[in-house]
Design an enzyme around this catalytic site. Structure first.
Site, mmCIF file in Angstrom:
data_model
loop_
_atom_site.group_PDB
_atom_site.id
_atom_site.type_symbol
_atom_site.label_atom_id
_atom_site.label_comp_id
_atom_site.label_asym_id
_atom_site.label_seq_id
_atom_site.Cartn_x
_atom_site.Cartn_y
_atom_site.Cartn_z
ATOM 1 N NE ARG A 1 40.296 33.184 39.349
ATOM 2 C CZ ARG A 1 39.613 32.897 38.245
ATOM 3 N NH1 ARG A 1 38.558 33.629 37.930
ATOM 4 N NH2 ARG A 1 39.959 31.913 37.456
ATOM 5 C CB SER B 1 45.810 29.628 40.440
ATOM 6 O OG SER B 1 45.423 28.615 39.548
ATOM 7 C CD GLU C 1 43.443 33.027 42.121
ATOM 8 O OE1 GLU C 1 42.554 32.189 42.325
ATOM 9 O OE2 GLU C 1 44.084 33.078 41.059
#
Length: 419
Positions: A166, A309, A410
């Site tokens: 990520r 998420s 995130e």
């Protein structure tokens, strides 16, 4: 006046002072340059799926690239020498799932496991999106960007993009530490993505690279299946976990034209069927039961009103991982400094810290964990950004107290502190 609540998947955020949708490459660069030259806050947004923005007005410029063209400079079929690599270029504003659908329709392998992820092509490389055994990093050949500091365009090869879990060189330019914004470039990276060139493989089949997906398809991990079958299975698995965007958001005028009409129709119909199945199973009624269900407005699915998420899976040192309970998930991973580490599951930590599906900080709270997946923080109808942030901090504090691990958000968090 457009607000972040209108253009983000979680549906919260304040009004925007100036919202621009450039329709040309030069227009994107000029919009960014104009804001930078005037010292205005700048937010370049994609599909709005990975952002949590404060409720206060955003007194700056929000740029959403309206260019969505996909081109195939190579032959779309295998050439005589057997070369099966096909290069596909997509403009940054192209809806990501539209891009995936295009490649599957063209008979190309490489991104089918990333089906259903909300957002745009430009955002996909900033975040290095990943799911079901694939990451965008494995198919990117190069990214064309505008460098805000050096005032020039450049093509960055994949090998220089610093892809990680990520993470990318692009995203890293916004932070000085996890969830700590950099002073110069935030909430928009130094490098503005203009287009992405992918290297895909001409094949009607793809590899099933994830256990949950293999189970859904009734095959083994590593087996090959039709890319369309993989795409369909991914969409069904994501839907079952509430990890698709609410297709009803495209009825909002602020979202007009941002996704292919045929793909919207497919998503709307699939969501209607899912709601019908849910109501049949629970004995409840929804707008899908109405005689005019096919033309009635799509009933909101609040489990889909999220950033996806919300927390990244922590990557820990071996010593820190050893302090976790014996049954905590553990996977080999690499720490940011390049040394070996251990990845664990944020969803597992959240659930085992006592925050189960549907958790709210109070019975009347408008923000809550998804009733299908503990990793999604959702807007249950009228939540504010403060409501979402309160829920996030509650989960972060609880997990840290239970396991000594501070979860890192995130999404790009603007105007709120979730360190």
């Amino acid at each position: 006046m457009t607000s972040f609540a209108d253009i983000t998947t979680i549906g919260v955020g304040g009004r925007i002072a100036r919202f621009i949708e450039p329709t040309s490459r030069v227009g994107v660069i000029e919009a960014v340059e104009d804001a930078d030259s005037k010292g205005l806050p700048l937010c370049v947004i994609g599909g709005g799926s990975n952002m949590l923005v404060a409720d206060a007005p955003f007194n700056g410029v929000v740029v959403r690239d309206a260019r969505r063209q996909i081109t195939v400079p190579d032959e779309a079929a295998p050439v005589e020498n057997g070369e099966r690599i096909v290069h596909v270029n997509a403009e940054a504003g192209c809806n990501w799932d539209d891009f995936v659908a295009f490649t599957v329709e063209l008979g190309l392998e490489g991104v089918e496991g990333l089906s259903g992820i909300p957002g745009t092509v430009g955002a996909s490389v900033v975040q290095n999106i990943g799911a079901y055994g694939q990451e965008v990093a494995t198919t990117v050949e190069s990214v064309e960007v505008w460098d805000r500091r050096d005032k020039k365009t450049m093509d960055i090869p994949a090998t220089d993009l610093g892809f990680g879990y990520r993470m990318s060189k692009l995203k890293a330019s916004m932070y000085t530490a996890p969830a700590t914004p950099a002073a110069e470039f935030f909430p928009t990276p130094r490098y503005i993505v203009l287009s992405v060139t992918f290297a895909l493989r001409h094949s009607a089949t793809g590899t099933v690279g994830y256990g949950q997906l293999a189970k859904a398809l009734g095959v083994e991990v590593g087996d090959r299946m039709a890319t369309k079958a993989i795409r369909d299975a991914v969409l069904k698995v994501r839907a079952a976990k509430g990890m698709l965007e609410d297709a009803g958001r495209y009825a909002n005028p602020a979202m007009a034209g941002t996704k292919r009409a045929d793909q919207i129709a497919i998503a709307v119909e699939a969501q209607r069927r899912a709601k019908q199945a849910e109501s049949s199973a629970t004995g409840s009624s929804t707008s899908s039961d109405h005689p005019d269900a096919e033309t009635a407005p799509l009933a909101p699915d609040y489990n889909r009103h999220s950033c996806g998420s919300f927390f990244m899976n922590p990557i820990l040192t071996a010593a820190a991982a050893a302090r976790l309970p014996e049954d905590a998930p553990r996977f080999n991973a690499t720490l940011p400094d390049g040394t070996p580490g251990v990845k664990t599951s944020a969803a597992w930590l959240i659930d085992h810290a006592g925050f189960h599906k549907g958790f709210k900080v109070s019975p009347d709270a408008q923000a809550g964990l998804s009733t299908l997946h503990t990793l999604a923080l959702t807007n249950r109808g009228d939540a504010t950004a403060v409501d979402i942030a309160t829920l996030a901090r509650t989960v972060q504090d609880g997990v840290e107290a239970a396991f000594g691990v501070r979860l890192v958000p995130e999404p790009v968090v603007v105007g709120l502190d979730l360190r």
